[in-house]
Design a protein around this motif. Sequence first.
Motif, PDB file in Angstrom:
ATOM      1  N   MET A  10       0.667  -1.482  -0.020  1.00 37.92           N
ATOM      2  CA  MET A  10      -0.207  -0.150   0.024  1.00 37.92           C
ATOM      3  C   MET A  10       0.781   1.064  -0.147  1.00 37.92           C
ATOM      4  O   MET A  10       2.162   1.451   0.685  1.00 37.92           O
ATOM      5  CB  MET A  10      -1.121   0.277   1.701  1.00 37.92           C
ATOM      6  CG  MET A  10      -2.307   1.320   1.128  1.00 37.92           C
ATOM      7  SD  MET A  10      -3.278   0.780   2.378  1.00 37.92           S
ATOM      8  CE  MET A  10      -2.367  -0.395   4.137  1.00 37.92           C
ATOM      9  N   PRO A  11       0.897   2.275  -0.800  1.00 38.83           N
ATOM     10  CA  PRO A  11       1.270   3.691  -0.916  1.00 38.83           C
ATOM     11  C   PRO A  11       0.694   3.882  -0.020  1.00 38.83           C
ATOM     12  O   PRO A  11      -0.164   4.202   0.739  1.00 38.83           O
ATOM     13  CB  PRO A  11       0.022   4.483  -2.360  1.00 38.83           C
ATOM     14  CG  PRO A  11      -0.516   3.499  -2.578  1.00 38.83           C
ATOM     15  CD  PRO A  11      -0.715   2.372  -1.468  1.00 38.83           C
ATOM     16  N   LYS A  12       1.678   5.100   0.609  1.00 38.67           N
ATOM     17  CA  LYS A  12       1.838   5.941   1.420  1.00 38.67           C
ATOM     18  C   LYS A  12       1.435   7.320   1.242  1.00 38.67           C
ATOM     19  O   LYS A  12       1.103   8.061   2.214  1.00 38.67           O
ATOM     20  CB  LYS A  12       3.488   5.816   2.864  1.00 38.67           C
ATOM     21  CG  LYS A  12       3.871   4.932   3.276  1.00 38.67           C
ATOM     22  CD  LYS A  12       4.717   4.649   4.642  1.00 38.67           C
ATOM     23  CE  LYS A  12       5.236   3.382   4.700  1.00 38.67           C
ATOM     24  NZ  LYS A  12       4.301   2.304   5.081  1.00 38.67           N
ATOM     25  N   LEU A  13       1.643   7.845   0.339  1.00 39.09           N
ATOM     26  CA  LEU A  13       1.616   9.260  -0.365  1.00 39.09           C
ATOM     27  C   LEU A  13       0.653   8.664  -1.727  1.00 39.09           C
ATOM     28  O   LEU A  13       0.309   8.011  -2.140  1.00 39.09           O
ATOM     29  CB  LEU A  13       3.095   9.308  -1.543  1.00 39.09           C
ATOM     30  CG  LEU A  13       3.737  10.061  -0.547  1.00 39.09           C
ATOM     31  CD1 LEU A  13       5.192  10.551  -1.153  1.00 39.09           C
ATOM     32  CD2 LEU A  13       3.567  10.793   0.928  1.00 39.09           C
ATOM     33  N   GLY A  14      -0.677   9.409  -1.968  1.00 38.45           N
ATOM     34  CA  GLY A  14      -1.611   9.998  -3.050  1.00 38.45           C
ATOM     35  C   GLY A  14      -3.033   9.310  -2.570  1.00 38.45           C
ATOM     36  O   GLY A  14      -3.468   9.516  -1.398  1.00 38.45           O
ATOM     37  N   GLU A  15      -3.604   9.608  -3.725  1.00 41.73           N
ATOM     38  CA  GLU A  15      -5.084   8.866  -2.999  1.00 41.73           C
ATOM     39  C   GLU A  15      -5.419   7.454  -3.999  1.00 41.73           C
ATOM     40  O   GLU A  15      -5.100   6.912  -5.211  1.00 41.73           O
ATOM     41  CB  GLU A  15      -5.825   9.533  -4.143  1.00 41.73           C
ATOM     42  CG  GLU A  15      -5.387  11.003  -3.371  1.00 41.73           C
ATOM     43  CD  GLU A  15      -6.905  11.897  -4.712  1.00 41.73           C
ATOM     44  OE1 GLU A  15      -7.808  12.373  -4.040  1.00 41.73           O
ATOM     45  OE2 GLU A  15      -6.475  13.030  -4.576  1.00 41.73           O
ATOM     46  N   PHE A  16      -5.876   6.999  -3.066  1.00 38.40           N
ATOM     47  CA  PHE A  16      -6.094   5.346  -3.323  1.00 38.40           C
ATOM     48  C   PHE A  16      -7.568   4.512  -2.724  1.00 38.40           C
ATOM     49  O   PHE A  16      -8.033   5.350  -1.849  1.00 38.40           O
ATOM     50  CB  PHE A  16      -4.734   4.209  -3.084  1.00 38.40           C
ATOM     51  CG  PHE A  16      -4.158   4.001  -1.722  1.00 38.40           C
ATOM     52  CD1 PHE A  16      -4.937   3.975  -0.227  1.00 38.40           C
ATOM     53  CD2 PHE A  16      -3.532   5.852  -1.664  1.00 38.40           C
ATOM     54  CE1 PHE A  16      -4.466   4.171   0.498  1.00 38.40           C
ATOM     55  CE2 PHE A  16      -2.551   5.777  -0.375  1.00 38.40           C
ATOM     56  CZ  PHE A  16      -3.091   4.912   0.859  1.00 38.40           C
ATOM     57  N   LEU A  17      -7.757   3.332  -2.845  1.00 35.20           N
ATOM     58  CA  LEU A  17      -9.152   2.632  -2.560  1.00 35.20           C
ATOM     59  C   LEU A  17      -8.740   1.568  -1.132  1.00 35.20           C
ATOM     60  O   LEU A  17      -7.773   1.552  -1.978  1.00 35.20           O
ATOM     61  CB  LEU A  17      -9.546   2.176  -3.622  1.00 35.20           C
ATOM     62  CG  LEU A  17     -10.954   3.088  -4.805  1.00 35.20           C
ATOM     63  CD1 LEU A  17     -11.197   2.402  -5.659  1.00 35.20           C
ATOM     64  CD2 LEU A  17     -11.667   4.017  -3.721  1.00 35.20           C
ATOM     65  N   ILE A  18      -8.960   1.633   0.049  1.00 31.50           N
ATOM     66  CA  ILE A  18      -8.908   0.277   0.474  1.00 31.50           C
ATOM     67  C   ILE A  18      -9.726  -0.140   1.028  1.00 31.50           C
ATOM     68  O   ILE A  18     -10.896   0.214   0.718  1.00 31.50           O
ATOM     69  CB  ILE A  18      -8.124   1.303   1.419  1.00 31.50           C
ATOM     70  CG1 ILE A  18      -9.595   2.030   2.985  1.00 31.50           C
ATOM     71  CG2 ILE A  18      -7.178   2.116   2.077  1.00 31.50           C
ATOM     72  CD1 ILE A  18      -8.840   2.624   3.951  1.00 31.50           C
ATOM     73  N   GLY A  39      -3.158   8.910   1.055  1.00 33.34           N
ATOM     74  CA  GLY A  39      -1.676   9.706   2.230  1.00 33.34           C
ATOM     75  C   GLY A  39      -1.079  10.627   1.421  1.00 33.34           C
ATOM     76  O   GLY A  39      -1.248  10.457   0.616  1.00 33.34           O
ATOM     77  N   PHE A  40      -0.597  11.127   2.886  1.00 33.64           N
ATOM     78  CA  PHE A  40       0.260  12.330   2.705  1.00 33.64           C
ATOM     79  C   PHE A  40       1.749  11.865   3.284  1.00 33.64           C
ATOM     80  O   PHE A  40       2.684  11.623   3.875  1.00 33.64           O
ATOM     81  CB  PHE A  40       0.013  13.122   3.526  1.00 33.64           C
ATOM     82  CG  PHE A  40      -1.509  13.374   3.840  1.00 33.64           C
ATOM     83  CD1 PHE A  40      -2.202  14.322   2.418  1.00 33.64           C
ATOM     84  CD2 PHE A  40      -2.713  12.977   4.258  1.00 33.64           C
ATOM     85  CE1 PHE A  40      -3.101  14.621   2.331  1.00 33.64           C
ATOM     86  CE2 PHE A  40      -3.992  13.083   4.176  1.00 33.64           C
ATOM     87  CZ  PHE A  40      -4.150  14.471   2.765  1.00 33.64           C
TER      88      PHE A  40
END
Length: 72
Positions: A10-18, A39-40
């Motif tokens: 899972m990325p720590k930055l950006g926008e995504f769906l969980i 994520g910021f």
Amino acid sequence: MSNWQPIETMPKLGEFLIIVWEGTWREPEQRFRIFHAHGFKSGPSFGKSYRTVEGESYRVAGWMPLPEPPTF
């Protein structure tokens, strides 16, 4: 459309769906839900589980990149 990915990637930055299991500490897997996550750089970085002020529990089960917007 992408497939769901394991939480270890899972990325720590950006926008995504969980995808998340919601419930209580005694019954953690009551509801299966999908959220738009952010994520910021400065945080928060999403973990495998966390607790809310209300005492509910959440377990992140996976993530997916945001789908492409529709074209008309």
